[in-house]
Motif scaffolding. Structure first.
Motif, PDB file in Angstrom:
ATOM      1  N   MET A  91      18.499  -5.039  -7.546  1.00  0.00           N
ATOM      2  CA  MET A  91      18.787  -4.532  -6.200  1.00  0.00           C
ATOM      3  C   MET A  91      17.901  -3.354  -5.843  1.00  0.00           C
ATOM      4  N   THR A  92      17.628  -2.479  -6.821  1.00  0.00           N
ATOM      5  CA  THR A  92      16.864  -1.266  -6.531  1.00  0.00           C
ATOM      6  C   THR A  92      15.421  -1.557  -6.145  1.00  0.00           C
ATOM      7  N   THR A  93      14.910  -2.743  -6.431  1.00  0.00           N
ATOM      8  CA  THR A  93      13.526  -3.056  -6.075  1.00  0.00           C
ATOM      9  C   THR A  93      13.347  -3.225  -4.581  1.00  0.00           C
ATOM     10  N   PHE A  94      14.439  -3.289  -3.835  1.00  0.00           N
ATOM     11  CA  PHE A  94      14.379  -3.359  -2.379  1.00  0.00           C
ATOM     12  C   PHE A  94      14.113  -1.986  -1.753  1.00  0.00           C
ATOM     13  N   ILE A  95      14.358  -0.917  -2.498  1.00  0.00           N
ATOM     14  CA  ILE A  95      14.283   0.431  -1.949  1.00  0.00           C
ATOM     15  C   ILE A  95      12.865   0.723  -1.467  1.00  0.00           C
ATOM     16  N   SER A  96      12.778   1.300  -0.266  1.00  0.00           N
ATOM     17  CA  SER A  96      11.474   1.511   0.371  1.00  0.00           C
ATOM     18  C   SER A  96      10.847   2.854   0.034  1.00  0.00           C
ATOM     19  N   TYR A  97      11.479   3.618  -0.857  1.00  0.00           N
ATOM     20  CA  TYR A  97      10.974   4.948  -1.199  1.00  0.00           C
ATOM     21  C   TYR A  97       9.557   4.872  -1.779  1.00  0.00           C
ATOM     22  N   ASP A  98       8.714   5.849  -1.382  1.00  0.00           N
ATOM     23  CA  ASP A  98       7.346   5.969  -1.905  1.00  0.00           C
ATOM     24  C   ASP A  98       6.550   4.678  -1.678  1.00  0.00           C
ATOM     25  N   SER A  99       6.552   4.242  -0.426  1.00  0.00           N
ATOM     26  CA  SER A  99       5.771   3.067  -0.003  1.00  0.00           C
ATOM     27  C   SER A  99       6.112   1.814  -0.811  1.00  0.00           C
ATOM     28  N   PHE A 100       7.412   1.616  -1.049  1.00  0.00           N
ATOM     29  CA  PHE A 100       7.902   0.427  -1.762  1.00  0.00           C
ATOM     30  C   PHE A 100       7.299   0.309  -3.159  1.00  0.00           C
ATOM     31  N   SER A 101       7.182   1.456  -3.841  1.00  0.00           N
ATOM     32  CA  SER A 101       6.561   1.456  -5.175  1.00  0.00           C
ATOM     33  C   SER A 101       7.398   0.692  -6.199  1.00  0.00           C
ATOM     34  N   LYS A 102       8.711   0.569  -5.953  1.00  0.00           N
ATOM     35  CA  LYS A 102       9.583  -0.142  -6.889  1.00  0.00           C
ATOM     36  C   LYS A 102       9.688  -1.633  -6.580  1.00  0.00           C
ATOM     37  N   PHE A 103       9.021  -2.073  -5.540  1.00  0.00           N
ATOM     38  CA  PHE A 103       9.132  -3.478  -5.134  1.00  0.00           C
ATOM     39  C   PHE A 103       8.647  -4.392  -6.252  1.00  0.00           C
TER      40      PHE A 103
END
Length: 244
Positions: A91-103
């Motif tokens: 779920m956390t890979t959806f987070i848009s923080y830091d230009s979607f770095s966790k995508f």
């Protein structure tokens, strides 16, 4: 990501409690029983069930200690520790923080497998293609630059009409948003069912059970329903000789 770390820490502490928490808990129970003149059960004696006899399949060395430690204490702890960390991590890979770095496209594709009734095999293949286009699109869109959470991402997707361009991505995002609420609601429903369908009501019909459960779960909605409303509804269901 912080939520996942907290969950993992909680699981580790629960495992520690599972392995070494029974004896300290038992001492506290014994102290409580001693202060309140409650008879203390001998944990070394053979376990006898509530009917006053042991099961025919029960071992002769099956003690109270074994029953309350492994069949009660460990089972309850396992209920709390049975948390799907993989689901939260995906779920956390959806987070848009830091230009979607966790995508992570692979993790999001894996996430949709948790919802087999919402994505068929064809849609799963289509979703993998949509995710590639989606991340390339939003990373270059300034309107997605300062989002802090998944809820903001969902709102901006609708505002920019990208929920139409990437319908499967948006569907997965919505399922992610409602996961915690849905889980809590399901748990409350099961708790209500246990209270409604007791030993005295073990033959209750499905329709009547559903009605009782709904009334117990949706208490706020039923606060505005008066006794007169119930009586009028009951009378109008069919012709009755007497009037309530």
């Amino acid at each position: 990501m912080e939520a996942v770390l907290l969950v993992e820490s909680t699981k580790r502490k629960l495992q520690e409690f599972r392995e070494s928490g029974f004896n300290p808990l038992l001492k506290k129970i014994h102290l409580f029983c001693g202060k309140n003149n409650i008879q203390i059960l001998n944990m070394e004696e053979e376990y006898i069930n509530e009917k006053g006899h042991r099961s025919k399949r029960q071992r002769h060395d099956f003690t109270n200690q074994h029953y309350y430690n492994f069949d009660c204490f460990n089972v309850v702890v396992d209920w709390f520790s049975d948390i799907n960390t993989e689901l939260l991590q995906n779920m956390t890979t959806f987070i848009s923080y830091d230009s979607f770095s966790k995508f992570d496209e692979l993790k999001l594709t894996r996430l949709c497998e948790f919802y087999p009734y919402d994505f068929d095999s064809r849609e799963k293949i289509t979703l993998s293609h949509q995710l590639g286009l989606y991340i390339d699109n939003v990373q270059k869109d300034e309107r997605y630059a300062n989002l802090n959470c998944i809820a903001d991402l969902s709102r901006v997707m609708v505002e920019t009409r990208k929920h139409i361009s990437f319908p499967l991505v948006y569907r997965l995002l919505k399922l992610t948003l409602v996961l915690l609420v849905a889980t809590a609601t399901v748990e409350r429903c099961f708790s209500v069912v246990k209270n409604v369908k007791t030993k005295l009501r073990n033959r209750i019909g499905q329709d009547f059970l559903n009605a009782c459960v709904v009334c117990s779960i949706e208490k706020e909605a039923f606060e505005s329903v008066t006794n007169e409303d119930v009586i009028n509804r009951f009378q109008k269901m069919k012709f009755r000789r007497g009037q309530l």
